[in-house]
Write a protein that holds these residues in place. Sequence first.
Motif, PDB file in Angstrom:
ATOM      1  N   UNK A 194       0.799  -1.201  -0.172  1.00  0.00           N
ATOM      2  CA  UNK A 194      -0.405  -0.136   0.064  1.00  0.00           C
ATOM      3  C   UNK A 194       0.737   0.779  -0.029  1.00  0.00           C
ATOM      4  N   UNK A 195       1.545   1.432   0.768  1.00  0.00           N
ATOM      5  CA  UNK A 195       2.945   2.272   1.099  1.00  0.00           C
ATOM      6  C   UNK A 195       3.566   2.892  -0.008  1.00  0.00           C
ATOM      7  N   UNK A 196       3.794   1.248  -0.960  1.00  0.00           N
ATOM      8  CA  UNK A 196       4.951   1.578  -1.636  1.00  0.00           C
ATOM      9  C   UNK A 196       3.950   2.351  -3.830  1.00  0.00           C
ATOM     10  N   UNK A 197       2.761   1.589  -3.446  1.00  0.00           N
ATOM     11  CA  UNK A 197       1.979   1.957  -4.454  1.00  0.00           C
ATOM     12  C   UNK A 197       1.281   3.243  -3.983  1.00  0.00           C
ATOM     13  N   UNK A 198       1.152   4.152  -3.356  1.00  0.00           N
ATOM     14  CA  UNK A 198       1.889   5.877  -3.428  1.00  0.00           C
ATOM     15  C   UNK A 198       2.302   6.244  -3.316  1.00  0.00           C
ATOM     16  N   UNK A 199       3.830   5.783  -3.461  1.00  0.00           N
ATOM     17  CA  UNK A 199       4.981   6.157  -2.712  1.00  0.00           C
ATOM     18  C   UNK A 199       6.019   6.626  -3.987  1.00  0.00           C
TER      19      UNK A 199
END
Length: 420
Positions: free
Chosen positions: A285-290
Amino acid sequence: MSLMLAAASAAQGFDVEAATRAYLDTLQGAARAKSDAYFEGGYWLPLWGALVGIISYWIMLRFRWSAKWSGWADRVTKRKWLQPMLYALPFTLIGALLTLPWSLYTDYFREHQYGMSNQNLAEWFKEFGIMLGVGIVTTAIFLAIIYAVIRKSPKRWWLWGTVATAVLSAIMILVAPVFIEPLLNKYTPMQAGPVRDEILRIAHEQKIPTNDVYVVDASKQTKRISANVAGIGPTIRIALNDNLLNRSNLAGIKAVMGHEMGHYKLHHIQKLLAYLTILSLIGFLITYWVVPKLLARHGEQWGVREVSDPGSAPVFMIVLAILGVPGGILFNSVIRHHESEADAFGLEAAREPDGFAMTAMQLSEYRKIEPAAWEELLFYDHPSGRTRVHMAMEWKAKHLDELPPEQRKIMVMTPEMKAN
């Protein structure tokens, strides 16, 4: 069995604290200082390891190596599913070479500095090469699946990526005991005798579906004692390393194997897989955003503009390396809880409190035996030696009337004391 007895006896009442201290005091002086220094020095290794990884991935991006590898894969084949697999070859190989000095320090030179390794440099490099080959294959499969998911579901790849990671992790747990671990060590069926009989007796009492016990030649690599009940379903295997067999007595071996059987009976493998899946979901989820934001800002400089381009792999890995530091602390707490549960199970299954305490002292040869509470919380993936010895002595006090008369006193059992 020869015993070293402390002053107090059962007639005077069993003193848990005194019994615990009697064990802890067997590790003193230079040996204790060495153990503390080795373990305390490891507090910062995860942070420095993450930094080394981040620098290596940054180099791949800064000098456009990653973009070149992706371009090479595209020229070799137009099959999108195959391109990440080709990309994995230089990505994994160069990544290993960039971090090789760090690997040599942590896994070879530091281990020799503290007397924990039995390998020479040639043997270490041989195993490094074997695991590099395994890493290339597993990375190729993982990248092929992840980038296929990204292409097929640009808005939900974080979810399907988590599912894919969980499935791949389960497969690795299933096949590792059969196909990967034997690449590094030889697994030999244990010879018939009292030790094997006792291990299988405990296993059958706990309804573990196996009749085989294997001995691993780990002494060619390390001085550590270890054992496991590994695998799922048809790959379940009870194994102990030759260090445990050679350095411990029957009571200690039973205590260790009871602990390892606890992991199996308490479904810790399945629970760890669930925890890893949750952590993977958070990470994706974090990599999807970052990652898209980083590519929008730096992608032109790196030669990588799309998340679906395999050349973006180092960007993903930088984000995950940063997340891995706090994630590792959290995961250590989960593992430590499981280890404590397995300790309690093993004491009930093996009923060898002094064998358990003896083993805890052996493990304290390379784990700080009496850490502060904050140290154990942040840096330990197993309970400390003091915690484990105290648990064993508490169990002994509660079950004192069930033990043979000669075991009801406060005593200190050492590894050299062989059972008759």
